[in-house]
Each structure stands twice: as C-alpha cells, then as structure tokens.
Scaffold this motif. Structure first.
Motif, PDB file in Angstrom:
ATOM      1  N   SER A 132       0.837  -1.197   0.000  1.00  0.00           N
ATOM      2  CA  SER A 132       0.000   0.000   0.000  1.00  0.00           C
ATOM      3  C   SER A 132       0.873   1.249   0.000  1.00  0.00           C
ATOM      4  O   SER A 132       1.938   1.252   0.631  1.00  0.00           O
ATOM      5  N   PRO A 133       0.431   2.320  -0.672  1.00  0.00           N
ATOM      6  CA  PRO A 133       1.142   3.596  -0.549  1.00  0.00           C
ATOM      7  C   PRO A 133       0.897   4.293   0.794  1.00  0.00           C
ATOM      8  O   PRO A 133       1.477   5.337   1.081  1.00  0.00           O
ATOM      9  N   MET A 134       0.001   3.710   1.618  1.00  0.00           N
ATOM     10  CA  MET A 134      -0.239   4.173   2.995  1.00  0.00           C
ATOM     11  C   MET A 134      -0.855   5.575   3.060  1.00  0.00           C
ATOM     12  O   MET A 134      -0.590   6.326   3.993  1.00  0.00           O
ATOM     13  N   ASP A 135      -1.671   5.906   2.092  1.00  0.00           N
ATOM     14  CA  ASP A 135      -2.417   7.172   2.175  1.00  0.00           C
ATOM     15  C   ASP A 135      -3.374   7.123   3.371  1.00  0.00           C
ATOM     16  O   ASP A 135      -3.485   8.078   4.127  1.00  0.00           O
ATOM     17  N   ASP A 136      -4.041   5.982   3.538  1.00  0.00           N
ATOM     18  CA  ASP A 136      -4.934   5.777   4.681  1.00  0.00           C
ATOM     19  C   ASP A 136      -4.413   4.617   5.534  1.00  0.00           C
ATOM     20  O   ASP A 136      -5.148   3.738   5.946  1.00  0.00           O
ATOM     21  N   ASN A 137      -3.108   4.663   5.773  1.00  0.00           N
ATOM     22  CA  ASN A 137      -2.446   3.688   6.651  1.00  0.00           C
ATOM     23  C   ASN A 137      -2.800   2.238   6.337  1.00  0.00           C
ATOM     24  O   ASN A 137      -3.100   1.433   7.230  1.00  0.00           O
ATOM     25  N   GLY A 138      -2.765   1.909   5.048  1.00  0.00           N
ATOM     26  CA  GLY A 138      -2.928   0.519   4.643  1.00  0.00           C
ATOM     27  C   GLY A 138      -4.316   0.129   4.211  1.00  0.00           C
ATOM     28  O   GLY A 138      -4.519  -0.958   3.662  1.00  0.00           O
ATOM     29  N   TYR A 139      -5.312   0.983   4.471  1.00  0.00           N
ATOM     30  CA  TYR A 139      -6.667   0.697   3.991  1.00  0.00           C
ATOM     31  C   TYR A 139      -6.825   1.107   2.521  1.00  0.00           C
ATOM     32  O   TYR A 139      -7.933   1.126   1.992  1.00  0.00           O
ATOM     33  N   ASP A 140      -5.707   1.427   1.884  1.00  0.00           N
ATOM     34  CA  ASP A 140      -5.652   1.687   0.445  1.00  0.00           C
ATOM     35  C   ASP A 140      -4.686   0.656  -0.135  1.00  0.00           C
ATOM     36  O   ASP A 140      -3.481   0.839  -0.122  1.00  0.00           O
ATOM     37  N   ILE A 141      -5.223  -0.455  -0.617  1.00  0.00           N
ATOM     38  CA  ILE A 141      -4.399  -1.615  -0.961  1.00  0.00           C
ATOM     39  C   ILE A 141      -4.004  -1.590  -2.437  1.00  0.00           C
ATOM     40  O   ILE A 141      -4.854  -1.514  -3.322  1.00  0.00           O
ATOM     41  N   ALA A 142      -2.699  -1.694  -2.667  1.00  0.00           N
ATOM     42  CA  ALA A 142      -2.173  -1.710  -4.032  1.00  0.00           C
ATOM     43  C   ALA A 142      -1.981  -3.136  -4.550  1.00  0.00           C
ATOM     44  O   ALA A 142      -1.984  -3.356  -5.750  1.00  0.00           O
ATOM     45  N   ASP A 143      -1.818  -4.096  -3.636  1.00  0.00           N
ATOM     46  CA  ASP A 143      -1.682  -5.493  -4.045  1.00  0.00           C
ATOM     47  C   ASP A 143      -2.108  -6.381  -2.881  1.00  0.00           C
ATOM     48  O   ASP A 143      -1.444  -6.416  -1.844  1.00  0.00           O
ATOM     49  N   ASP A 162      -2.365 -21.705  20.478  1.00  0.00           N
ATOM     50  CA  ASP A 162      -3.839 -21.759  20.389  1.00  0.00           C
ATOM     51  C   ASP A 162      -4.440 -20.390  20.094  1.00  0.00           C
ATOM     52  O   ASP A 162      -5.507 -20.034  20.620  1.00  0.00           O
ATOM     53  N   ILE A 163      -3.745 -19.621  19.283  1.00  0.00           N
ATOM     54  CA  ILE A 163      -4.232 -18.302  18.870  1.00  0.00           C
ATOM     55  C   ILE A 163      -4.472 -18.312  17.363  1.00  0.00           C
ATOM     56  O   ILE A 163      -3.587 -18.683  16.592  1.00  0.00           O
ATOM     57  N   LYS A 164      -5.679 -17.928  16.951  1.00  0.00           N
ATOM     58  CA  LYS A 164      -6.025 -17.856  15.534  1.00  0.00           C
ATOM     59  C   LYS A 164      -5.739 -16.448  15.007  1.00  0.00           C
ATOM     60  O   LYS A 164      -5.644 -15.493  15.783  1.00  0.00           O
ATOM     61  N   ILE A 165      -5.665 -16.326  13.687  1.00  0.00           N
ATOM     62  CA  ILE A 165      -5.416 -15.033  13.045  1.00  0.00           C
ATOM     63  C   ILE A 165      -6.561 -14.701  12.106  1.00  0.00           C
ATOM     64  O   ILE A 165      -6.966 -15.531  11.269  1.00  0.00           O
ATOM     65  N   ILE A 166      -7.108 -13.494  12.217  1.00  0.00           N
ATOM     66  CA  ILE A 166      -7.992 -12.976  11.169  1.00  0.00           C
ATOM     67  C   ILE A 166      -7.364 -11.713  10.595  1.00  0.00           C
ATOM     68  O   ILE A 166      -6.683 -10.969  11.308  1.00  0.00           O
ATOM     69  N   MET A 167      -7.582 -11.498   9.320  1.00  0.00           N
ATOM     70  CA  MET A 167      -7.012 -10.350   8.616  1.00  0.00           C
ATOM     71  C   MET A 167      -8.097  -9.317   8.356  1.00  0.00           C
ATOM     72  O   MET A 167      -9.288  -9.619   8.381  1.00  0.00           O
ATOM     73  N   ASP A 168      -7.673  -8.108   8.050  1.00  0.00           N
ATOM     74  CA  ASP A 168      -8.591  -7.070   7.599  1.00  0.00           C
ATOM     75  C   ASP A 168      -8.841  -7.276   6.114  1.00  0.00           C
ATOM     76  O   ASP A 168      -7.899  -7.457   5.340  1.00  0.00           O
ATOM     77  N   LEU A 169     -10.098  -7.286   5.714  1.00  0.00           N
ATOM     78  CA  LEU A 169     -10.476  -7.460   4.310  1.00  0.00           C
ATOM     79  C   LEU A 169     -11.088  -6.149   3.809  1.00  0.00           C
ATOM     80  O   LEU A 169     -12.136  -5.734   4.301  1.00  0.00           O
ATOM     81  N   VAL A 170     -10.406  -5.507   2.853  1.00  0.00           N
ATOM     82  CA  VAL A 170     -10.838  -4.197   2.356  1.00  0.00           C
ATOM     83  C   VAL A 170     -11.233  -4.373   0.895  1.00  0.00           C
ATOM     84  O   VAL A 170     -10.372  -4.434   0.009  1.00  0.00           O
ATOM     85  N   ILE A 171     -12.535  -4.475   0.641  1.00  0.00           N
ATOM     86  CA  ILE A 171     -12.988  -4.789  -0.721  1.00  0.00           C
ATOM     87  C   ILE A 171     -14.042  -3.812  -1.240  1.00  0.00           C
ATOM     88  O   ILE A 171     -14.666  -4.063  -2.274  1.00  0.00           O
ATOM     89  N   ASN A 172     -14.239  -2.699  -0.546  1.00  0.00           N
ATOM     90  CA  ASN A 172     -15.061  -1.629  -1.124  1.00  0.00           C
ATOM     91  C   ASN A 172     -14.252  -0.814  -2.122  1.00  0.00           C
ATOM     92  O   ASN A 172     -14.787  -0.261  -3.072  1.00  0.00           O
ATOM     93  N   PHE A 205     -11.944 -13.043   8.596  1.00  0.00           N
ATOM     94  CA  PHE A 205     -11.700 -11.633   8.297  1.00  0.00           C
ATOM     95  C   PHE A 205     -12.569 -10.710   9.139  1.00  0.00           C
ATOM     96  O   PHE A 205     -13.726 -11.025   9.443  1.00  0.00           O
ATOM     97  N   ARG A 206     -12.022  -9.540   9.443  1.00  0.00           N
ATOM     98  CA  ARG A 206     -12.839  -8.371   9.776  1.00  0.00           C
ATOM     99  C   ARG A 206     -13.008  -7.645   8.440  1.00  0.00           C
ATOM    100  O   ARG A 206     -12.041  -7.374   7.741  1.00  0.00           O
ATOM    101  N   VAL A 207     -14.263  -7.349   8.058  1.00  0.00           N
ATOM    102  CA  VAL A 207     -14.549  -6.867   6.707  1.00  0.00           C
ATOM    103  C   VAL A 207     -14.855  -5.369   6.756  1.00  0.00           C
ATOM    104  O   VAL A 207     -15.838  -4.936   7.350  1.00  0.00           O
TER     105      VAL A 207
END
Length: 555
Positions: free
Chosen positions: A55-66, A91-101, A196-198
């Motif tokens: 990300s170019p980090m305009d919005d701290n990663g909520y602007d995804i380039a790849d 015993d810790i799971k991982i969820i990622m942020d999903l930015v698809i708007n 995911f958190r969407v």
C-alpha cells in the motif's frame, strides 16, 4: 446455537504501532511474533491484524495496491506464514482485515483503467462523465470533499471514491471484478487464517440513479451516506460473497457496518446473513453526528448511552451475533469518550469500563493498549496529526465557521491517532515500542501507563483484564457468559447493571460509572466472582464505591 467463533476472545493489533523489531520506528509482523507470549498470557484466542498488504499508505494501509503482497515496512509473506504457525502453537487464531469496497489508486487494475479507457479494468471501478463542467453528483466523501475526482488527460471524466481520492471504489456491479475478489479471499483462507474483519462492507452497493442530494454543509455538498451505504440490493452481493468464499471455509467474519437499521440486520448476520457477526456502532458513536462529523460537540447522557447499549443487545440477538468492543483503530480511547472528568480517568475506571463490555453477550474485541488503560494524547498543532481524516475533519470544521482552536479541540478529542500511537510497553525512551523515533509520537503518558509497570501488579488494569478473560473462559461460568440471555436491569443513570442467565445459573454484572458511592438492591444471596474493590453487602444492599465494578453469582 453454539459456534466456535462465539467463544473467542479477540485482540485487535494495529501493526504499525504494536512492536518494531527491525529498528525503523514502524511496527512489523516480527514484532507481533515477539509479543505472542504476552498475548497468550493475557488470555486472548484470536488476533485481528489491521492491513499489512502492499500500500502507498495514504490511509495507513486501507488503500491496498496489491492484495497478494505484504508492505515491506511490515515484513514479507514468509513472516505472515511464520505468524500463523507460531500463533497456532499458542492456540491463537489469526484474522485479517479485508478491504474490498475500494483499492488504492496505485493498484494495477486502476492504473490500467486510467491508462486505457477501453480496458476491461475501466469497468472494475466507477467512471462517469460530469455535467456542465461539474462532477456527476454533489456527494461529499466520508473524508470530505467531492466523491468525484477528475481523470487526468480526459475531458469531463471522473472516478468515484467514498473515502480518500487515493481510494477509488470498486464497481461491484461488475461480475468479473467480483470473481477476482473472491479468488483473492479464498487464496488467503487457504493460507490458514481463520477469517476476516470486513472493512466498510455496507458501502459496496451504490444508488444507481446518481442523483444530487440536499446540500448540508458550507462546502455546498451533500453527505454520500444516503446514496452509498446500506443500499437496497446489497443483499444480492452479500449472498454471492458468502457462498463463493466464507461458506466454503467455515471461517469467522465480522462486518464493519455503520448505520445499519436494526430491521435490516438479517442480510448481515443470522441464518441468512453474510457474516458470522457484526459490530454495532449505534452506542459507540454517541459522541459524533449521524454523518460521522466530529463537530460540533454532541451532548449525550449516560442514560442515553445505557439505553442505546441495552437496545443494541436486545435487537442484535433477535437476529444473530455481534462483536462487542470499547475501542478500535478509528476511535478515541474509551476513558476519554465515556468518562467526562479528566481526573476520573483512573485505573479503577478503566477496569469498570472493561468489565461493562467484557460480559455483554457477544464476542469481545480488545484493542491494543486498552488492557492497560491508555488515554488520549493531546496534540498542540494540526501538523502533529498523521491521520488523513483528522486533517479532513479539521478543514471541514473551519469551513463551517469554527475557530482554529475549536477545530483542533474537535480533532484532539476524536482523532484516530489517539488509538494509533505506538503501544506503551515500558517507561524507557520510545516506550519499548522501538529504539528509534517512532513513525507517530508515543503516547505522552507512557511512563505512567505501560505494560512493564502493570504486568506484575495484581491490582493493575492489565491484571484485571486477565482476571476478566479467565472468568469468561472458566468452565463453571463459560456457558452462561457466552450463550446465556442478556437481561438489562433498572438502575440509576450512572449505574449499568445487567444479568447473564441460562438454565444453570444467573450472573449479575454491575458497574458504577460515577465518582460517588451508591447502592444497588439484591433480592437474594450472592457469591463474588470478581470485583475491582472490596465488596460490601448489607441488608440485601450492595454498596458500590466510586467506579466500582462487581460480578456476582446469584444464589
């Protein structure tokens, strides 16, 4: 109905600010790995990782380039694989942020769409011609200014962005674009994450009539929310999204969906909903306007907050499930938001707020630093803020006629930088987050409020969070505290009291959120399960000291 994701304790990590492992002032994935034992000791079972994609980090990663690459500041895909494995060992799971708007304007799809108007990628986004040298509509973006940005080197052509101009919205009306998004989602789930958190998912459907809205600001624009959020027909996209991705993997999903009317919850959660759960902002956004402006100061009472909180619990569970939270990366610290008097923002008050939310019905989400009672920074100039929405809100406040001092007050109060300051691990220079100047100023209270100071103190906020998590996970009470009914209780304004109840037992949770003593009547004998102060019961009256929070098993 029992589901594994209802029983999780989630900890939200803002990677840029959690732990720097490579001495560049920016948090990273290896930094998270270094702190896994801390997180295991706290008792959490799942981590939500905010965006780490390229990300170019305009919005701290909520602007995804790849979507398939990791930003080098955070590390590499190898680091992600290591994090998944090492978290699983604990015993810790991982969820990622999903930015698809939306994507970044630097995403290859958008670059191709700009380069070639005849490219199929032009249909992956929303391009429209203007009218009379004006943008296609008069809608204001969430981050202020028009939702339309002129396309360079093309007469009268604009592209659409609900948020920053560097975040062009994807065109969900295009089935090919949707298929490419589903392929990416399944790729990540195949990698071994738990879900995911969407992000901003209720924005994906736009009003296709593209009409102007009523002007509601000095900028001559109209809030975009009426045309871009919770639109009829969004449920068609949701059904397809769920069937082609989430259902295949039996994963956990939590929707960020602000402003959803309770009678429309069924398309988000529940039997026919797209997501496992959602966040409800109706009570947490009590201090800002319905258009999410930080000005003017919103007057609210604790009674109103309590009513909104109880209504949320009542309405959500008619339909499905929710994630409960006090703080996140888009808000200020809860002690500042909910405790009006600065002198009362104490460790004891932090414990009371933590307890109030931890035992609501729902899956609890803890935001980094909340578990040590972190409070807001106070910045002296708008130039001290990194967050682009803080700058946008400042400009809007000035446009609306507020003074520079007033505008700065609004931003200090609500800035997203309040929760994005680096985590305070100890009292050394840069708070143990890094050994060099961090990307954003450390919290100014880090020498008093930090993990090292609290970790061995049985009376600390951190210790209380561990006790609360242990109580929720205790086999004797787990079933009631996860699946039991939520029963709100009548009380005076600053006392929030409710019961969790099932066929086996009744547990009373009571929080006195004021700086004075009060009493609460008990109808039967009770056993103390947890309290942040000495419990005093006389003549079937529970005496509550200022900011006392107590949990009782009712006999």
């Amino acid at each position: 109905m029992p589901q594994w994701w209802k029983e999780e304790i989630v900890y939200q990590i803002y990677p840029k600010s959690f732990q720097d492992s490579n001495h560049d002032g920016i948090g990273d994935i290896q930094g998270i790995i270094q702190k896994l034992d801390y997180l295991k000791d706290l008792g959490v079972t799942m981590l939500w990782i905010c965006p780490i994609y390229c990300s170019p980090m305009d919005d701290n990663g909520y602007d995804i380039a790849d979507y398939y690459q990791i930003h080098p500041d955070f590390g590499s895909m190898k680091d992600v694989d290591e994090l998944i494995v090492k978290a699983k060992e604990r015993d810790i799971k991982i969820i990622m942020d999903l930015v698809i708007n939306h994507t970044s304007d630097e995403h290859a799809w958008f670059q191709e769409a700009l380069k070639n108007p005849d490219s199929p990628y032009r249909q992956y986004y929303i391009f429209k011609e203007g009218q009379d040298n004006q943008p296609p509509t008069n809608w204001r973006s969430v981050f202020s200014g028009s939702v339309w940005e002129k396309v360079p080197h093309e007469d009268n052509m604009y592209y659409f962005h609900s948020f920053s101009k560097k975040q062009p919205d994807l065109n969900w009306e295009n089935p090919q674009m949707r298929e490419d998004i589903y392929r990416m989602i399944n790729w990540w789930l195949d990698k071994g994450i738990a879900g995911f958190r969407v992000d901003a998912i209720n924005f994906i459907k736009k009003d296709q009539s593209w009409q102007n809205g009523p002007v509601d600001g000095a900028d001559g624009l109209s809030s975009c929310f009426e045309f871009t959020r919770n639109q009829p027909g969004i449920e068609v996209f949701f059904k397809e999204l769920r069937e082609k991705t989430f259902d295949i993997h039996h994963c956990m999903t939590v929707a960020e969906a602000v402003g959803v009317p309770y009678d429309q919850l069924g398309i988000f959660i529940g039997q026919d909903g797209c997501f496992s759960m959602m966040f409800d902002f109706n009570y947490s956004h009590i201090d800002i306007t319905e258009h999410e402006e930080w000005f003017p100061l919103q007057n609210w009472t604790m009674q109103e907050y309590k009513e909104k909180l109880f209504l949320s619990q009542k309405e959500i569970f008619k339909t499905g499930w929710c994630g409960t939270f006090l703080e996140n990366h888009d808000m200020q610290r809860s002690l500042n938001r909910l405790i009006r008097n600065p002198q009362e923002r104490t460790p004891k008050a932090a414990k009371a707020l933590g307890q109030m939310f931890m035992f609501l019905k729902g899956t609890p989400f803890i935001y980094q630093g909340e578990e040590i009672g972190t409070i807001n920074n106070h910045r002296l100039s708008i130039h001290d803020f990194d967050d682009l929405n803080s700058h946008a809100q400042y400009r809007r406040a000035l446009q609306e006629g507020y003074s520079e001092k007033e505008a700065l007050d609004f931003v200090n109060r609500r800035s997203r930088d309040n929760t994005r300051s680096p985590m305070s691990w100890n009292s050394q220079l840069y708070a143990g987050f890094s050994d060099v100047q961090p990307w954003l100023t450390n919290n100014e209270y880090y020498q008093d409020i930090n993990v090292a100071k609290q970790v061995n103190d049985p009376d600390s906020v951190l210790s209380y969070y561990k006790q609360m998590i242990a109580l929720r996970q205790n086999p004797l009470y787990h079933q009631t505290l996860v699946y039991g009914d939520f029963i709100p209780l009548e009380s005076e304004e600053y006392v929030i009291a409710y019961m969790r109840q099932d066929d086996q037992q009744t547990i009373l949770c009571i929080q006195n959120l004021q700086n004075k003593e009060t009493h609460f009547p008990l109808s039967s004998k009770a056993q103390v399960l947890l309290s942040n102060d000495q419990v005093n019961i006389q003549n079937q009256q529970l005496k509550l000291s200022p900011y006392q929070a107590t949990i009782l098993l009712i006999k």
